[in-house]
Scaffold this motif. Structure first.
Motif, mmCIF file in Angstrom:
data_model
loop_
_atom_site.group_PDB
_atom_site.id
_atom_site.type_symbol
_atom_site.label_atom_id
_atom_site.label_comp_id
_atom_site.label_asym_id
_atom_site.label_seq_id
_atom_site.Cartn_x
_atom_site.Cartn_y
_atom_site.Cartn_z
ATOM 1 N N UNK A 5 -5.371 -16.083 7.743
ATOM 2 C CA UNK A 5 -3.015 -15.358 8.082
ATOM 3 C C UNK A 5 -3.318 -16.214 5.900
ATOM 4 N N UNK A 6 -3.825 -16.781 5.807
ATOM 5 C CA UNK A 6 -3.900 -17.407 4.868
ATOM 6 C C UNK A 6 -3.460 -16.435 2.835
ATOM 7 N N UNK A 10 -1.796 -13.115 -1.125
ATOM 8 C CA UNK A 10 -1.421 -12.652 -1.893
ATOM 9 C C UNK A 10 -1.027 -10.336 -1.767
ATOM 10 N N UNK A 11 -0.097 -10.795 -0.473
ATOM 11 C CA UNK A 11 0.319 -9.539 -1.232
ATOM 12 C C UNK A 11 1.565 -10.244 -1.892
ATOM 13 N N UNK A 12 1.734 -11.931 -2.092
ATOM 14 C CA UNK A 12 3.450 -11.407 -2.599
ATOM 15 C C UNK A 12 3.137 -11.948 -3.961
ATOM 16 N N UNK A 13 1.548 -12.080 -4.711
ATOM 17 C CA UNK A 13 1.492 -12.099 -5.673
ATOM 18 C C UNK A 13 1.693 -10.823 -6.821
ATOM 19 N N UNK A 32 -11.141 -10.420 5.144
ATOM 20 C CA UNK A 32 -10.289 -9.205 4.217
ATOM 21 C C UNK A 32 -8.205 -8.946 4.446
ATOM 22 N N UNK A 33 -8.238 -8.903 3.006
ATOM 23 C CA UNK A 33 -6.932 -8.070 2.888
ATOM 24 C C UNK A 33 -6.302 -7.323 1.868
ATOM 25 N N UNK A 34 -6.590 -6.401 1.900
ATOM 26 C CA UNK A 34 -6.632 -5.700 0.940
ATOM 27 C C UNK A 34 -6.946 -4.104 0.918
ATOM 28 N N UNK A 267 -4.529 -23.093 0.637
ATOM 29 C CA UNK A 267 -4.011 -22.356 1.473
ATOM 30 C C UNK A 267 -5.614 -21.719 2.577
ATOM 31 N N UNK A 268 -6.222 -21.113 1.911
ATOM 32 C CA UNK A 268 -7.389 -20.218 2.602
ATOM 33 C C UNK A 268 -8.588 -21.467 3.439
#
Length: 276
Positions: A5-6, A10-13, A32-34, A267-268
């Motif tokens: 979840x951490x 990156x969505x808020x960067x 993985x995100x993005x 956070x990670x």
């Protein structure tokens, strides 16, 4: 392990696009995100890839760490460790080899030229055959300077992050040397963060040690190594956490990154620790 979840942070960067991944020491991708398949300019995250190719060449006997390269008195080892005395972006000597930590793009360009002569292959071709192809990094290429002109994806760099934790292309002893302090005690500037006393470095890898401020997290262990790039990119490996993280963006490094990256890393690491 469920997707971390951490990574959603990156969505808020404040960037047009960002992608990230966490890779565990056993090679599993923890999250993985993005757009993991989007190609991003790496800037100086190119350097660890270039250094890895040089280290493969050392193991193959094409060159040696203590072979002369660069300014008089400088060696391959000096160039990898940013102690050749070359200026940042100019082929101009600023100090005697081994006396100062002068972060140098020019030094990595000299390395590329040296390896081209030693192997009889253009450096980009050697990098592809020695590192990228064996790791399945088909979307990664070097289109210019070995210091800063790499292009890659999170998917590809996750494969490299796995290699940095469980090396197949290098002997473990070689990687351990590359991620330990070389020419200890030298002062220097960490680009974007100012003077560091000392500014310890490995062979192509930036070392966390006890540097402050730093682009990794407050919870990052001193054994953490990796690199960040002025294109808004980073790759770190924390052996104590048993994990690595890759983050690629398309906004140049600046105060936004200095503020966003450390809490993201913390956070990670916190989520990884809580999952054990």
């Amino acid at each position: 392990m469920p997707n971390l979840r951490s990574l959603e942070i990156i969505d808020s960067w404040p960037v047009p696009s960002a992608a990230a991944a966490v890779v565990l020491a056993d090679g599993r991708v923890a999250g993985v995100r993005g757009p993991a398949g989007q190609r991003f300019a790496l800037a100086s995250v190119t350097k660890p890839l270039a250094a890895y190719a040089v280290l493969v060449a050392v193991e193959e006997g094409a060159t040696e760490l203590d072979e002369p390269a660069g300014p008089p008195g400088s060696t391959v080892r000096h160039l990898l460790a940013h102690t050749s005395g070359l200026a940042f972006d100019e082929h101009r000597v600023m100090a005697e080899p081994g006396t100062r930590r002068l972060y140098s793009n020019a030094g990595f360009e000299v390395l590329g030229e040296h390896l081209t002569k030693a192997t009889g292959m253009p450096f980009a071709d050697y990098l592809r055959e020695a590192v990228l192809e064996p790791l399945g990094m088909a979307s990664t290429e070097l289109a210019g300077s070995p210091a800063k002109d790499g292009v890659s994806t999170v998917t590809d760099l996750a494969a490299f992050a796995a290699e940095l934790q469980a090396p197949r292309l290098l002997a473990r002893e070689t990687l351990d040397e590359a991620t330990s302090v070389v020419f200890p005690g030298l002062n220097g500037v960490l680009p974007g963060y100012g003077h560091q006393k000392p500014n310890d470095w490995g062979l192509g890898f930036s070392l966390r040690d006890h540097k402050s401020p730093h682009w990794t997290g407050a919870a990052s262990s001193p054994r953490t190594f990796g690199h960040f790039g002025q294109s808004g990119t980073f790759l770190w490996v924390d052996p104590e956490a048993g994990a690595a993280c890759v983050a690629l963006t398309d906004r140049p490094f600046g105060s936004w990154a200095a503020q966003a990256w450390p809490p993201f890393t913390d956070a990670v690491l916190a989520e990884l620790g809580a999952s054990r």
